[in-house]
Design an enzyme around this catalytic site. Structure first.
Site: not given
Length: 1423
Positions: A52, A269, A414, A782, A1276
């Protein structure tokens, strides 16, 4: 025996200050360290998985190879703290502060109104700040790239992007008459005469007031770190924690020795793969090896045959390396590099690409990998190294499948990846389709490469690989071998599609479901590649004369659009609002675009949220234990193992509750039985949050499953499982009306649920006091009064002993009305039991699992109408999925029924609604409260009527719209004049009719891309349907220095209620806003408050503040009359001397609102908000992707209190609604387990998803005498306008249906995901696994020249002139039934993949526009 050697010192810098830590726990992250150790709480915790961007910070490191300092953004929640040795970290606090100096980035995002709740703002600031450190004058493309990993749920992104654009180089947008000025950036005096006459304004902020960016004033990289890197004191660093040891070798030799010693230890990493796996899947590794300091693993070597890139090279740096090679090498050698670059541009967000390494991506071998398919078909080689030496292995299907013979040995690592140059007469492409364009895991990825014998179209080599179709990347090696030596023809394409579908088999139980969609993408991508190669061959053919018999097939111009990808562009637009009256005093802020009161604090990270409160003395942490069963009896709860863990203090169960354990049907803590997955059973209390979370894994709950398990609306109807009685409204004689109409159409509408995804998850801090059973509760809610009352009942103590404090809320959208009280009550029980303060912070996964969201809906309609489109009768039956308890479901059902008619006057109506009880978490209040779901049913009905009549939907809407003063179905009178004005102005501002013709012309010329255009009207009723819920109170203090303190009952959710209250107080008291302050919302200051919801928060609290201020002014009148020339301070001082009270309460009794359901009439709403939105989209018929070209919104706000805040609310609601209708999918397992529990699986809109042109206009000269200063509540209403995008997509799909002669159906599914759009655009690729044989392109071209008699007017959307869309056998199918394989696939998906809201996920039938009546798809309808 000697103990383990001590840890080394971890040295790094934060905001220019040195940090030295010796006993650092390797399991800790940078985010935890910043917030808990350094108390730098500007960096927010929101998701914990890097998805996010709320925790974005900048990390700076010195690269000894290039001898340059690298600045890059990272998500602090994923960065292991031990990886920062030698790095410099800059947080939002280090960028600027309101106490010292704010940075231009912080200033501009705040003053551009780019903050609302402010929780995401520090992350946005840090992404832009890092961009500017690297590019002081970035391009718009770089801006979009920088913000691609940041999510915002409030603003709709447009103002954030606008603030970023102020730093960018000149836009490439239109340049009016060579003056270098975009038409979208008109100043007030540049407006048209019409705008001047109506006295409108388009300027929300003054760019000229911004301070300039001065790169010389930034923090320097600490010289001490330069010396540390160039002259390290120790080669190998070791950091030991309680469970994990982190070892960071300084040389490759040391690493290889460690790998022999610890062969099972992973190399770490970026931690972008391992970190989320350790968090969500519980993976544990006692030894972690970090190769970050080994230079050999970052080396880049250019050779004559390709590039060798070190395995530790970050993906972001890889982009620059590839871009450099592309610029320097001949085009023929860079096909692989271009393809990789394309995939990298959409792989994750910028913060992830900055730290994720090439080697890590390859070795993770994710089934959905973007790069592994490209590397596989590009013949990449893996260079491995161990103490035994070096060797190479191919990156092929055997390696990707993890076969031991083709994999690394335990002691090997690797070292690098060799990517060879491509060859002349070779072509390569990659494709991906995801839920959204940026920062989304792909459904399917593909890479394809073909090499031709020079000068011919004879295939010399062919490679095809897919991601997303299995547990790892899958190569179609066997299929490709079949075409060596053959020409690149349609026959090859035909055979390739069928062979690849056979080889790349997708069982019905394939990971992630969506089987038929994925199979369709497999062949759709092949077709795209076929066209790309054909076009490339044509270019190579041009310099040489070629005999006609050897020419490559021509590509019809209409098909060329298949080759074009949708590009990401910075959204631009015009925001228009009414200027304040010229007579209004300059000091009066009402009606002006005032910046959000906390905007600058949001941008500097100094705005305090609930979990930012510093740790209090003796504080403990709580974690919740939830049910893993949807319906079961609890046999036992064994907590003994959890209590044995260190630092675990106690476990709270239902037995510990001294008062009431919720209600009979909705328990706070489960007793005897659980009725959904995610129901709270008990809670663990520990000294740290880490230990509390570990302890919940040790609690053993024994269940006995119960039946039935009801998950869907269909299940609930079958079992007669409902939460409350049916709600019904009726007018006229509907049966009689149906007998007299010309046509009757019936249809179904499915609307999926929606997660609130507020950026700040549920959290609460409960602090018990030492006497009188008093509690202080700090919460993100709220409705603080509801929490106060719930805690009182739970603890069995009076309400007056409990004080609930709300400073600000990081987004609510209805999800923080009821549910926070549950968490507050459970935490309060823990606080009373232990005597300690309790902090409870939900992880994103738990928040989404426990709390519920928007109610999914299933609607059935029957509509009767005349030939001209006049609707005479409408019968609608709606069912919503309420979940396992009542919560707000009865109210949502009532509001749904009350609002179903939207803007239409239909004389004969019947609306019925039921709330279903299922074994899912209780769904609850959500922005719009039933209207976004219900109105979609109504508008789908309108489009069905339009399709049947052969008329545009907008004509049907106009014909049936309220025109004059009238009464609604529930007999409430209203004047639709503002509605008509919004509609007409939206048509005009959007240039709707001319663009309709342009869309039709585009669709004629393009077969694989289609555009759609839709305009949707809205009548949104504001408020609660009860007078008592509209009351409000306020308290205003004036101090002797003249400063004013305002307190009211509303919670600041980001909607700017505090800012508006200050504007009201400033106007009433005639003092500047700078003299007025709001501290917090507190139940001790203003009691018995009502939830901040239903869009009336500013209305009712504004009236209360106004009332208090007027009371004060009335007391001051004698003093002011006596000294009219005095100052405010003089009057206050005099009032104090004269013993006049300088504190006043204000009260508003509320709007009258009532509803009598027995009579079916009332006046449930104080007023209406009207609006209209027009959106244009373009869809890709081969992938289901879409882009939003333009949106125009006109909204009736009457006289806006604050145009900047109101426009922000409209834009934010629109984008949230757009997410509901396009990308946001909730996916449940057949056992009722929510799978989409984070930003990776649940895709809210990102910055790249909003319309490229986004215009909002507030309707001027409108009045609303009922509300304060004639304003309207807008929190809304904009939500439903997002459906204009849905109907525009439907319009584009309808164009496909007309062109391809698809049959009639009126089943609608929302959201219109890429899967549903692709499967609705039915063609031969969607049916290849069903029907043998398909026409060649030669046949198609012949058929296209023939006139046919198409059948049109089916599906949803505007049916344009049918004769202009000939249909061909290419688009037709023969009658056939489903194959046994498909039947098994569909069955398996419904049972094993997912449930989306109330619709089984993944199956072909999950089209957002159904195809029930089609000849081709008649068996695909799922009910």
């Amino acid at each position: 025996m000697p103990g383990p050697a001590p840890s080394d010192e971890l040295v790094f810098f934060v905001n220019g200050r040195k940090v030295v830590e010796r006993n650092m726990d390797p399991e800790g992250t940078l985010l935890t360290f910043l917030r808990k150790n350094l108390c730098l709480t500007g960096t927010k915790y929101a998701c914990g998985t890097g998805g996010c961007g709320a925790c974005t910070v900048m990390v700076s490191t010195y690269d000894p190879v290039s001898r340059k300092i690298r600045h890059f953004s990272v998500t602090a929640c994923l960065v292991p703290i031990c990886s920062l040795h030698g790095a410099a970290v800059t947080t939002v606090e280090g960028v600027g502060s309101i106490k010292t100096r704010i940075h231009p980035v912080q200033e501009r995002i705040a003053k551009s109104h780019g903050t609302q709740c402010g929780f995401c703002t520090p992350g946005m600031v840090m992404s832009m700040y890092t961009l500017l450190r690297n590019h002081p004058q970035p391009s718009e493309e770089q801006l979009m790239e920088a913000l691609g990993g940041n999510l915002c749920r409030c603003t709709g992104y447009r103002p954030i992007l606008e603030s970023g654009r102020t730093f960018c180089t000149e836009s490439k947008a239109c340049q009016q008459k060579g003056e270098g000025k975009c038409c979208l950036e008109q100043e007030e005096n540049d407006l048209s005469s019409l705008s001047r006459e109506s006295d409108t304004c388009t300027k929300l902020f003054a760019k000229e007031e911004f301070q300039p960016l001065d790169p010389t004033q930034e923090l320097i990289f600490p010289p001490e770190l330069l010396r540390m890197v160039e002259n390290p004191e120790k080669q190998t660093l070791t950091f030991r924690g309680e469970r994990v040891t982190w070892i960071s070798p300084g040389t490759l030799t040391d690493l290889l020795e460690l790998k022999v010693k610890h062969p099972e230890a992973p190399l770490i990493l970026g931690n972008t793969s391992l970190g989320p796996a350790m968090k969500s899947q519980g993976r544990f590794h006692p030894i972690l090896l970090s190769p970050a300091r080994i230079l050999e693993l970052r080396m880049v070597t250019e050779t004559s045959d390709g590039l060798t890139i070190g395995a530790a090279c970050p993906l972001a740096q890889m982009k620059h390396i590839l871009a450099k090679s592309i610029a320097e090498l001949p085009e023929e050698k860079t096909q692989t590099y271009r393809t990789l670059l394309k995939q990298l541009s959409t792989l994750a967000g910028q913060q992830i690409r900055n730290v994720a390494s090439l080697g890590g991506h390859i070795m993770s071998r994710h089934g959905y990998s973007d790069l592994n398919p490209v590397l596989a078909v590009g013949n990449a080689t893996l260079n491995l190294v161990s103490q035994e030496g070096r060797r190479q292995i191919p990156l092929n299907e055997h390696f990707l499948a993890g076969l031991a013979s083709a994999d690394l040995k335990p002691e090997e690592i690797l070292e690098s990846v060799h990517i060879p140059h491509s060859q002349k007469w070779g072509f390569m492409s990659a494709f991906r389709q995801a839920q959204s364009q940026q920062n989304a895991l792909p459904h399917v990825t593909a890479a394809m490469r073909v090499l031709f014998k020079e000068g011919t179209d004879h295939v010399e080599d062919l490679s095809v690989a897919y991601g997303g179709v299995g547990s790892t990347t899958v190569s179609a090696h066997t299929s490709c071998r079949q075409f060596l030596g053959r020409r690149w023809t349609e026959q090859v394409l035909d055979e390739a599609c069928r062979l690849v579908l056979d080889e790349v088999s997708l069982p019905g139980s394939a990971p992630g479901g969506r089987v038929e969609f994925k199979r369709t993408l497999v062949v759709s991508f092949l077709y795209k590649f076929y066209l790309e190669v054909l076009q490339g061959l044509k270019k190579l053919e041009q310099p040489f004369p070629v005999p006609d018999c050897c020419r490559y097939p021509e590509i019809p111009d209409r098909f060329l659009s298949a080759l074009e990808d949708f590009q990401v562009a910075v959204s631009q637009g015009v925001q228009t609002y009414q200027s304040v009256d010229s007579c209004q005093p300059l000091q009066d802020p009402v009606g002006r675009p005032v910046m959000h009161l906390s905007g600058l604090k949001h941008a500097t990270g100094e705005a305090m949220f609930c979990d930012d409160i510093p740790k209090v003395d003796k504080e403990l942490f709580m974690a919740l234990v939830t049910s893993s069963r949807a319906h079961a009896k609890i046999i036992s709860i064994d907590v003994s193992e959890a209590l044995e863990l260190p630092e675990v203090v106690d476990v709270v169960t239902a037995k510990d509750i001294p008062g009431t354990n919720g209600t009979e049907d909705d328990k706070l803590l489960a007793v005897n039985e659980v009725i959904c997955v995610g129901q709270i059973i008990c809670a663990v209390i520990a000294e740290t949050d880490v230990q509390a979370k570990r302890a919940i894994e040790k609690i053993k709950v024994t269940y006995e499953d119960l039946m039935p398990v009801i998950l869907t609306i269909e299940d609930a109807i079958r079992h007669n499982s409902f939460l409350c009685p049916e709600k019904k409204l009726e007018q006229g004689n509907i049966e009689e009306a149906f007998e007299k109409v010309d046509h009757i159409v019936q249809g179904d509408v499915h609307v999926g649920g929606q997660e609130h995804f507020y950026m700040e998850t549920q959290r609460v801090l409960v602090i018990p006091k030492t006497e009188d059973q008093e509690l202080d509760i700090y919460a993100s809610t709220q409705d603080p009064a509801h929490m106060q009352k719930t805690v009182s009942l739970t603890l069995n103590i009076p309400i007056n002993r409990i004080t609930c404090h709300v400073k600000r809320v990081g987004g609510g959208f209805g999800g923080k009305v009821r549910r926070p009280a549950v968490f507050g009550a459970i935490a309060a029980v823990g606080a009373i039991k232990t005597g300690h303060p309790i902090r409870l912070v939900l992880d994103r996964e738990d928040d989404m699992l426990i709390t519920g969201g928007r109610h999914p809906l299933f609607g059935k309609y029957k509509v009767g109408f005349m030939n001209n489109g006049r609707i005479k009768a409408l019968d609608v039956e709606c069912y919503i999925n309420g979940g396992c308890t009542l919560d707000d479901s009865e109210l949502v059902t009532e509001f749904l029924i009350l609002k179903l008619e939207n803007v239409y006057k239909i004389r004969n109506l019947r609306f019925q609604g039921r709330a279903c009880m299922t074994n899912l978490p209780s769904n609850t209040a959500f922005r719009g409260f039933g209207f976004p779901q219900g109105a979609l049913v109504t508008e789908s009905c309108i489009t069905a009527v339009a399709a049947k009549c052969g008329l545009p939907p907008e004509k049907i809407r106009e014909k049936n719209m309220y025109k004059t003063i009238d009464k609604t179905i529930y007999k409430q009178a209203f004047n639709p004049e503002p509605l008509i004005r919004c509609w007409n102005e939206c048509l005009d501002k959007a240039s709707f009719h001319s663009r309709r013709m342009q869309v039709e012309e585009f669709n004629k010329k393009n077969y694989w891309k289609k555009r759609g255009l839709a305009i949707v009207p809205m009548k949104f009723s504001v408020g609660f349907a009860a007078t008592s819920y509209h009351q409000a109170a306020a308290l205003v203090h004036v101090y002797t220095d003249g400063s004013v303190l305002v307190t009211h009952g509303g919670s600041e959710l980001g909607q700017g209620i505090h800012t508006k209250m200050l504007q009201v107080a400033s106007r009433e008291l005639k003092v500047p806003m700078s003299s007025i302050h709001i501290n917090e919302t507190s139940t001790a200051m203003v009691p018995n408050t009502v939830a901040t919801a239903a869009s009336v928060g500013a209305d009712v609290n504004g009236r209360a503040v106004q009332n208090a201020c007027q009371s004060l002014l009335k007391r001051l009148e004698p003093i002011i009359k006596k000294n009219p020339e005095g100052t405010w301070e003089d009057w206050i001082e005099a009032a104090f001397e004269q013993r006049i009270g300088l504190s006043a309460t204000g009260y508003f009794r509320g709007y009258k609102a009532f509803m009598d359901w027995e009579k079916g009439e009332g006046e449930p709403f104080p007023y209406y908000v009207y609006g209209a939105a027009c959106s244009e989209v373009e869809i890709d018929c081969l992938t289901g992707a879409h882009k939003k070209i333009r949106t125009d919104i006109v909204m009736d706000t009457s006289c806006s209190l604050n145009p900047a805040i109101d426009i922000g609310q409209i834009e934010g609601a629109f984008v949230q609604g757009m997410g509901l209708y396009t990308t946001e999918e909730l996916k449940y397992s057949p056992e009722g387990i929510l799978h989409s529990r984070g930003p990776d699986e649940y895709k809210i809109p990102a910055a790249a998803d909003i319309p490229e042109e986004f215009n909002v206009s507030l309707l001027p000269s409108s009045q609303n005498p009922l509300s304060i200063y004639s304003s309207k509540g807008l929190g809304e209403s904009g939500m439903f306008l997002g459906s204009s995008v849905f109907f525009a997509i439907a319009d584009a799909v309808a164009s496909v249906h007309r062109e391809r002669d698809t049959g009639e159906d009126f089943t609608v599914h929302s959201p219109a995901t890429p899967e549903r759009v692709r499967m609705a655009c039915a063609d031969r690729f969607t049916e290849m696994n069903l029907f043998p044989g398909w026409p060649s392109q030669h046949q198609l071209q012949q058929e296209q020249s023939q006139e046919t008699s198409p059948k049109c007017h089916f599906g949803v959307g505007f049916p344009s002139s049918c004769t202009e869309h000939p249909c061909t056998p290419w688009e037709r199918c023969t009658e056939s039934s489903q194959t046994p394989q498909l039947k098994a696939s569909l069955s398996s998906e419904q049972g094993g993949a997912a449930l989306e809201g109330d619709v089984p996920a993944g199956a072909a039938a999950q089209m957002f526009v159904g195809l029930k009546g089609s000849r081709k798809h008649k068996d695909h309808g799922i009910r």
